[in-house]
Design an enzyme around this catalytic site. Structure first.
Site, PDB file in Angstrom:
ATOM      1  N   LYS A  13      53.231  25.799  10.898  1.00 57.84           N
ATOM      2  CA  LYS A  13      53.835  25.147  12.013  1.00 57.84           C
ATOM      3  C   LYS A  13      55.320  25.044  11.554  1.00 57.84           C
ATOM      4  CE  LYS A  13      52.722  20.740  11.667  1.00 57.84           C
ATOM      5  NZ  LYS A  13      53.819  20.281  11.116  1.00 57.84           N
ATOM      6  N   ARG A  88      52.715  11.856  14.531  1.00 55.56           N
ATOM      7  CA  ARG A  88      51.383  12.169  13.801  1.00 55.56           C
ATOM      8  C   ARG A  88      50.419  11.055  13.750  1.00 55.56           C
ATOM      9  NH1 ARG A  88      54.350  15.186   9.442  1.00 55.56           N
ATOM     10  NH2 ARG A  88      52.959  16.076   7.988  1.00 55.56           N
ATOM     11  N   ARG A 127      45.776  29.836  -4.227  1.00 55.85           N
ATOM     12  CA  ARG A 127      47.261  30.127  -4.441  1.00 55.85           C
ATOM     13  C   ARG A 127      47.666  29.093  -5.461  1.00 55.85           C
ATOM     14  NH1 ARG A 127      51.268  29.171   0.415  1.00 55.85           N
ATOM     15  NH2 ARG A 127      51.226  26.965  -0.111  1.00 55.85           N
ATOM     16  N   ARG A 144      46.077  15.003   2.597  1.00 51.90           N
ATOM     17  CA  ARG A 144      46.864  15.352   3.766  1.00 51.90           C
ATOM     18  C   ARG A 144      45.969  15.853   5.004  1.00 51.90           C
ATOM     19  NH1 ARG A 144      51.774  19.028   2.904  1.00 51.90           N
ATOM     20  NH2 ARG A 144      52.343  18.098   4.620  1.00 51.90           N
TER      21      ARG A 144
HETATM   22  P1  AMP Z   1      55.753  17.621   6.483  1.00 49.04           P
HETATM   23  O1  AMP Z   1      56.823  18.205   5.672  1.00 49.04           O
HETATM   24  O2  AMP Z   1      55.873  17.396   7.989  1.00 49.04           O
HETATM   25  O3  AMP Z   1      54.405  18.097   6.123  1.00 49.04           O
HETATM   26  O4  AMP Z   1      55.740  15.973   5.945  1.00 49.04           O
HETATM   27  C1  AMP Z   1      55.771  15.855   4.522  1.00 49.04           C
HETATM   28  C2  AMP Z   1      55.549  14.290   4.411  1.00 49.04           C
HETATM   29  O5  AMP Z   1      56.230  13.436   4.937  1.00 49.04           O
HETATM   30  C3  AMP Z   1      54.038  14.100   4.804  1.00 49.04           C
HETATM   31  O6  AMP Z   1      52.984  14.285   4.139  1.00 49.04           O
HETATM   32  C4  AMP Z   1      54.308  12.455   5.123  1.00 49.04           C
HETATM   33  O7  AMP Z   1      53.962  11.777   3.872  1.00 49.04           O
HETATM   34  C5  AMP Z   1      55.403  12.389   5.654  1.00 49.04           C
HETATM   35  N1  AMP Z   1      55.877  12.558   7.051  1.00 49.04           N
HETATM   36  C6  AMP Z   1      56.527  13.358   7.933  1.00 49.04           C
HETATM   37  N2  AMP Z   1      56.393  13.060   9.008  1.00 49.04           N
HETATM   38  C7  AMP Z   1      55.832  11.884   9.161  1.00 49.04           C
HETATM   39  C8  AMP Z   1      55.306  11.167  10.158  1.00 49.04           C
HETATM   40  N3  AMP Z   1      55.607  11.711  11.531  1.00 49.04           N
HETATM   41  N4  AMP Z   1      54.722   9.811  10.048  1.00 49.04           N
HETATM   42  C9  AMP Z   1      54.388   9.686   8.856  1.00 49.04           C
HETATM   43  N5  AMP Z   1      54.718  10.447   7.688  1.00 49.04           N
HETATM   44  C10 AMP Z   1      55.372  11.415   7.886  1.00 49.04           C
END
Ligand code: AMP
Length: 191
Positions: A13, A88, A127, A144
């Site tokens: 993504k 999310r 990995r 996650r």
């Molecule tokens: P990402 O880089 O989008 O995978 O986000 C990294 C981490 O940030 C996630 O595992 C969450 O802990 C937090 N995070 C990012 N976006 C959100 C969201 N929309 N709602 C809640 N936590 C978020």
């Protein structure tokens, strides 16, 4: 164009968002990037969310609402945006609709990058072994994934019920996936 990109962790993504930004010249709004930046700078927000993100849990919806409302209120999003990592949860999807309704700029398309989650876990585990990463990394990824299935997968149904969702196969090269997305967006793919 106002685009929401959806997909499991490891679905590509973020990569696709970056490629789309290059092609479409729209601002890339990644909540993960915004949070990591706050953590790096040691802001109040950063301190509040560090542990949560390290565990692969979700930051509370109200915290995310404030962050996203502020970002979407800036001038550079007037011509559209690519939203990556938000919404999310169903509550976030509803909040996003309310924010965008206030701005008179609703979501136009939601694209789900579809990948087999077992495949992703296998790939990342391999990995992790090859690169000698700690088991923690795999554990966090598994968490996650679980959070994604429980909380985020219903967001795709939310957009589907509004007729805004298109699924795109996430297999193949990044260019192939990009071509699929561009064709959904009906953007010419000839360079
Ligand atoms: P990402 O880089 O989008 O995978 O986000 C990294 C981490 O940030 C996630 O595992 C969450 O802990 C937090 N995070 C990012 N976006 C959100 C969201 N929309 N709602 C809640 N936590 C978020």
């Amino acid at each position: 164009m106002r685009i929401v990109l959806l997909g499991a962790p490891g679905s590509g993504k973020g990569t696709q968002a970056t490629l789309l930004v290059e092609r479409l010249g729209l601002p890339h709004i990644s909540t993960g990037v915004l949070l990591r930046d706050a953590i790096k700078r040691g802001t109040k927000l950063g301190l509040a969310v560090r542990e949560i993100t390290e565990k692969g849990e979700l930051v509370p919806d109200d915290v995310m609402s404030d962050l996203v409302r502020e970002r979407l209120g800036r001038d550079d999003v007037a011509g559209g945006f690519i939203l990556d990592g938000y919404p999310r949860t169903l509550e976030q999807a509803e909040v996003l609709d309310a924010i965008l309704e206030d701005l008179g700029r609703p979501v136009e398309v939601a694209i789900l990058i579809d990948v087999d989650t077992d495949q992703i876990i296998k790939r990342i585990e391999l990995r992790a072994q090859e690169e000698g990463r700690s088991d923690d990394t795999v554990e966090v990824l598994r968490n996650r994934m679980r959070v994604y299935q429980e909380k985020t997968a219903p967001v795709a149904d939310y957009y589907a019920s509004r007729g805004l969702l298109t699924q795109v196969m996430g297999t193949g090269s990044r260019e192939e996936v990009l071509e699929r997305i561009l064709s959904v967006l009906q953007v010419g793919t000839a360079s």
